[in-house]
Design an enzyme around this catalytic site. Structure first.
Site, PDB file in Angstrom:
ATOM      1  N   TYR A 111       0.821  -1.200   0.000  1.00 47.61           N
ATOM      2  CA  TYR A 111       0.000   0.000   0.000  1.00 47.61           C
ATOM      3  C   TYR A 111       0.861   1.259   0.000  1.00 47.61           C
ATOM      4  O   TYR A 111       0.845   2.008  -0.961  1.00 47.61           O
ATOM      5  CB  TYR A 111      -1.002   0.044   1.157  1.00 47.61           C
ATOM      6  CG  TYR A 111      -1.993   1.191   0.992  1.00 47.61           C
ATOM      7  CD1 TYR A 111      -3.065   1.075   0.120  1.00 47.61           C
ATOM      8  CD2 TYR A 111      -1.836   2.391   1.677  1.00 47.61           C
ATOM      9  CE1 TYR A 111      -3.953   2.121  -0.073  1.00 47.61           C
ATOM     10  CE2 TYR A 111      -2.711   3.437   1.492  1.00 47.61           C
ATOM     11  CZ  TYR A 111      -3.773   3.311   0.621  1.00 47.61           C
ATOM     12  OH  TYR A 111      -4.631   4.346   0.432  1.00 47.61           O
ATOM     13  N   TYR A 141       8.790 -13.129   0.254  1.00 51.55           N
ATOM     14  CA  TYR A 141       7.890 -13.292  -0.888  1.00 51.55           C
ATOM     15  C   TYR A 141       8.079 -12.104  -1.834  1.00 51.55           C
ATOM     16  O   TYR A 141       7.590 -11.011  -1.567  1.00 51.55           O
ATOM     17  CB  TYR A 141       6.458 -13.377  -0.383  1.00 51.55           C
ATOM     18  CG  TYR A 141       5.422 -13.756  -1.420  1.00 51.55           C
ATOM     19  CD1 TYR A 141       5.756 -14.088  -2.731  1.00 51.55           C
ATOM     20  CD2 TYR A 141       4.072 -13.797  -1.072  1.00 51.55           C
ATOM     21  CE1 TYR A 141       4.793 -14.437  -3.667  1.00 51.55           C
ATOM     22  CE2 TYR A 141       3.096 -14.150  -1.993  1.00 51.55           C
ATOM     23  CZ  TYR A 141       3.468 -14.461  -3.287  1.00 51.55           C
ATOM     24  OH  TYR A 141       2.503 -14.802  -4.201  1.00 51.55           O
ATOM     25  N   LYS A 171      10.948 -16.640  -2.228  1.00 48.28           N
ATOM     26  CA  LYS A 171      10.165 -17.031  -3.402  1.00 48.28           C
ATOM     27  C   LYS A 171      10.205 -15.861  -4.377  1.00 48.28           C
ATOM     28  O   LYS A 171       9.722 -14.772  -4.061  1.00 48.28           O
ATOM     29  CB  LYS A 171       8.724 -17.353  -3.028  1.00 48.28           C
ATOM     30  CG  LYS A 171       7.863 -17.647  -4.260  1.00 48.28           C
ATOM     31  CD  LYS A 171       6.382 -17.750  -3.936  1.00 48.28           C
ATOM     32  CE  LYS A 171       5.576 -17.946  -5.227  1.00 48.28           C
ATOM     33  NZ  LYS A 171       4.112 -17.998  -4.964  1.00 48.28           N
TER      34      LYS A 171
END
Length: 299
Positions: A111, A141, A171
């Protein structure tokens, strides 16, 4: 299983939901057990494919708690933390540790257009507020196309310098092979996963840990075979065509549609608002593309 190596094919599970948009625990359990039976090393619940940002922290913790009560092996769970709220992230991480999950996949706070120093401060606070109660491994991530933030080489180095082995892996969902190879070379202490089937073989041949992705929801056996045989060009070609079909039909809602078709269970197609299930026509087009690759039955 709680100390098992982070490697292999990790299924970023879809989240079945009921008609009134509650997590369907029984279908989630059945699907997770199927994925493990098909050769997945771990299940990652409530990430992007699992619509994790569409469920409350309480809902996700309650679902995992019920899965454990029903006998699911939590040491093979790698649930995601998908929130910009520090309190929610703390609550999630403590619960995942308490439940015995193998690791947590942590999205950077989204955000606000935070600086790298700000993202590092978020992780500093998250670890400081949880480390006396849980030492669960963290997997970063990296999905900048949705989170608006990238785990750059300097940022990762900064987090490792501050938190050492708590940062166990990453990841990389950029789909950029060069970025994945850079991560493997720069951070040999990390378990580096790709989110893209097409990157998997080269990444594995160069020391990568495997994949954490949505495609195993439908094609788990094939992706396990590709992980075990990264030089198999035939499997890679099929998966490249399948991921293109899925991506052009809405990604996670396409995976849900395919599962509903191949499992003959319309409930699996339901998505959380604001996402919408594929129409009958869209699903037919998706299935036709999948079956052009030779796929006929659920893996």
């Amino acid at each position: 299983m709680s100390d098992s190596a982070l490697a292999g094919v990790v299924a970023a599970s879809i989240t079945p939901v009921t008609a009134d948009f509650k997590i369907d625990i029984q279908r989630l359990r059945t699907h997770g057990e199927h994925l493990l039976d098909c050769g997945c090393s771990f299940i990652s619940t409530f990430g992007t494919t699992g619509e994790g940002a569409s469920f409350s922290t309480a809902e996700k913790i309650a679902a995992l708690t019920e899965l454990k009560a029903q006998g699911m092996e939590m040491g093979r769970q790698l649930p995601a933390v998908m929130t910009p709220s520090l309190d929610d992230a703390v609550e999630s991480l403590l619960a995942y540790g308490r439940l015995g999950c193998r690791a947590a996949l942590v999205l950077p706070p989204f955000y606000y257009g935070a600086s790298e120093a700000g993202i590092a401060a978020f992780f500093d606070a998250l670890i400081a507020r949880t480390e006396t109660q849980t030492r669960i491994d963290l997997v970063l991530y990296n999905i900048p196309q949705l989170s608006r933030h990238r785990f750059t080489q300097p940022l990762i180095a900064r987090l490792i310098e501050r938190h050492g082995t708590r940062i166990a892996g990453i990841k990389d969902s950029t789909g950029d092979l060069d970025n994945g190879l850079m991560l493997v070379k720069s951070f040999p202490q990390l378990r580096v996963f790709t989110g893209d089937d097409r990157v998997l073989p080269v990444l594995v041949r160069n020391g990568g840990a495997g994949m954490i992705g949505g495609m195993p929801n439908v094609f788990a056996s094939e992706l396990k075979a590709l992980f075990d045989n990264p030089n198999d060009a035939a499997i890679l070609n099929k998966q490249a065509r399948r991921i293109e079909a899925v991506d052009t039909h809405g990604s996670l809602v396409a995976l849900k549609a395919a599962l509903a078709h191949y499992r003959n269970d319309e409930n699996l197609a339901t998505a959380m608002p604001p996402l919408l299930a594929l129409s009958r026509e869209e699903r037919a087009m998706l299935v036709e593309l999948i079956e052009q690759t030779g796929y006929r039955a659920a893996a």
